[in-house]
Structures are given as C-alpha cells and as structure tokens.
Design a protein around this motif. Structure first.
Motif, PDB file in Angstrom:
ATOM      1  N   GLN A 146       0.782  -1.211   0.109  1.00  0.00           N
ATOM      2  CA  GLN A 146      -0.055   0.005   0.019  1.00  0.00           C
ATOM      3  C   GLN A 146       0.782   1.167   0.067  1.00  0.00           C
ATOM      4  OE1 GLN A 146      -3.238   0.282  -0.084  1.00  0.00           O
ATOM      5  NE2 GLN A 146      -3.143  -2.036  -0.545  1.00  0.00           N
ATOM      6  N   ILE A 147       1.953   1.269   0.747  1.00  0.00           N
ATOM      7  CA  ILE A 147       2.864   2.527   0.749  1.00  0.00           C
ATOM      8  C   ILE A 147       3.639   2.503  -0.370  1.00  0.00           C
ATOM      9  CG2 ILE A 147       4.962   3.206   2.017  1.00  0.00           C
ATOM     10  CD1 ILE A 147       4.107   1.875   4.576  1.00  0.00           C
ATOM     11  N   ILE A 148       4.091   1.451  -1.079  1.00  0.00           N
ATOM     12  CA  ILE A 148       4.623   1.771  -2.303  1.00  0.00           C
ATOM     13  C   ILE A 148       3.760   2.145  -3.329  1.00  0.00           C
ATOM     14  CG2 ILE A 148       6.070   0.325  -4.199  1.00  0.00           C
ATOM     15  CD1 ILE A 148       7.523   0.967  -1.821  1.00  0.00           C
ATOM     16  N   GLY A 149       2.620   1.692  -3.355  1.00  0.00           N
ATOM     17  CA  GLY A 149       1.524   1.995  -4.482  1.00  0.00           C
ATOM     18  C   GLY A 149       1.135   3.414  -4.267  1.00  0.00           C
TER      19      GLY A 149
ATOM     20  N   ASN B 198       1.862   6.526  -7.114  1.00  0.00           N
ATOM     21  CA  ASN B 198       0.823   7.247  -7.615  1.00  0.00           C
ATOM     22  C   ASN B 198       1.221   8.668  -7.343  1.00  0.00           C
ATOM     23  OD1 ASN B 198      -0.451   5.184  -8.685  1.00  0.00           O
ATOM     24  ND2 ASN B 198      -1.986   4.919  -6.707  1.00  0.00           N
ATOM     25  N   PHE B 199       1.549   8.928  -6.230  1.00  0.00           N
ATOM     26  CA  PHE B 199       1.850  10.491  -5.989  1.00  0.00           C
ATOM     27  C   PHE B 199       2.958  11.101  -6.679  1.00  0.00           C
ATOM     28  CE2 PHE B 199       4.587  13.433  -3.178  1.00  0.00           C
ATOM     29  CZ  PHE B 199       3.429  14.327  -2.947  1.00  0.00           C
ATOM     30  N   PHE B 200       4.092  10.170  -6.849  1.00  0.00           N
ATOM     31  CA  PHE B 200       5.270  10.588  -7.787  1.00  0.00           C
ATOM     32  C   PHE B 200       4.932  10.724  -9.178  1.00  0.00           C
ATOM     33  CE2 PHE B 200       7.801   9.840  -3.911  1.00  0.00           C
ATOM     34  CZ  PHE B 200       8.214  11.223  -3.623  1.00  0.00           C
ATOM     35  N   SER B 201       4.012   9.906  -9.578  1.00  0.00           N
ATOM     36  CA  SER B 201       3.668   9.888 -10.925  1.00  0.00           C
ATOM     37  C   SER B 201       2.704  11.422 -11.203  1.00  0.00           C
ATOM     38  CB  SER B 201       2.555   8.872 -11.266  1.00  0.00           C
ATOM     39  OG  SER B 201       2.268   8.951 -12.452  1.00  0.00           O
TER      40      SER B 201
END
Length: 63
Positions: free
Chosen positions: A22-25, A29-32
């Motif tokens: 969940q954290i990596i996802g 998404n945030f940096f994208s």
C-alpha cells in the motif's frame, strides 16, 4: 507453541507485505502525479508568457 509461532509469523508477514504494498503504491501514484503536474505547468498560457518575458529580458541584457 510451535504452531502458534508459525501461524503468527505467516499472518503478520502477510499484513506487513500488504502495508508495504500500500505504501509503495501510494508513493508511486503520488510521484507520478507530481511528474505530470510539472509537465502540464508549462502548457499554461500565463506560464508561457512569463517564461517568454524573462527570455526576452535576458536576451536584451546580453546585447
């Protein structure tokens, strides 16, 4: 107690893997989204006008 250690290890391992996923996802998404915001910023007319103004200002100062 060996069985409970095995079960607890398996269940807690799956929970930790889920949290990690969940954290990596979220970070992906945030940096994208942040990367897309930076690219779209220079498509705005008012940003292009400001960049053009400073480009012209700098060009005049070097002559």
């Amino acid at each position: 107690m060996f069985i409970w250690d095995f079960v607890a290890d398996t269940v807690l391992g799956q929970i930790v893997d889920w949290i990690y996923g969940q954290i990596i996802g979220f970070l992906g998404n945030f940096f994208s989204a942040m990367g897309n915001m930076g690219a779209e910023l220079f498509e705005m007319a008012w940003v292009q006008a400001i960049v053009q103004f400073f480009f012209q200002f700098g060009w005049r100062c070097t002559e």
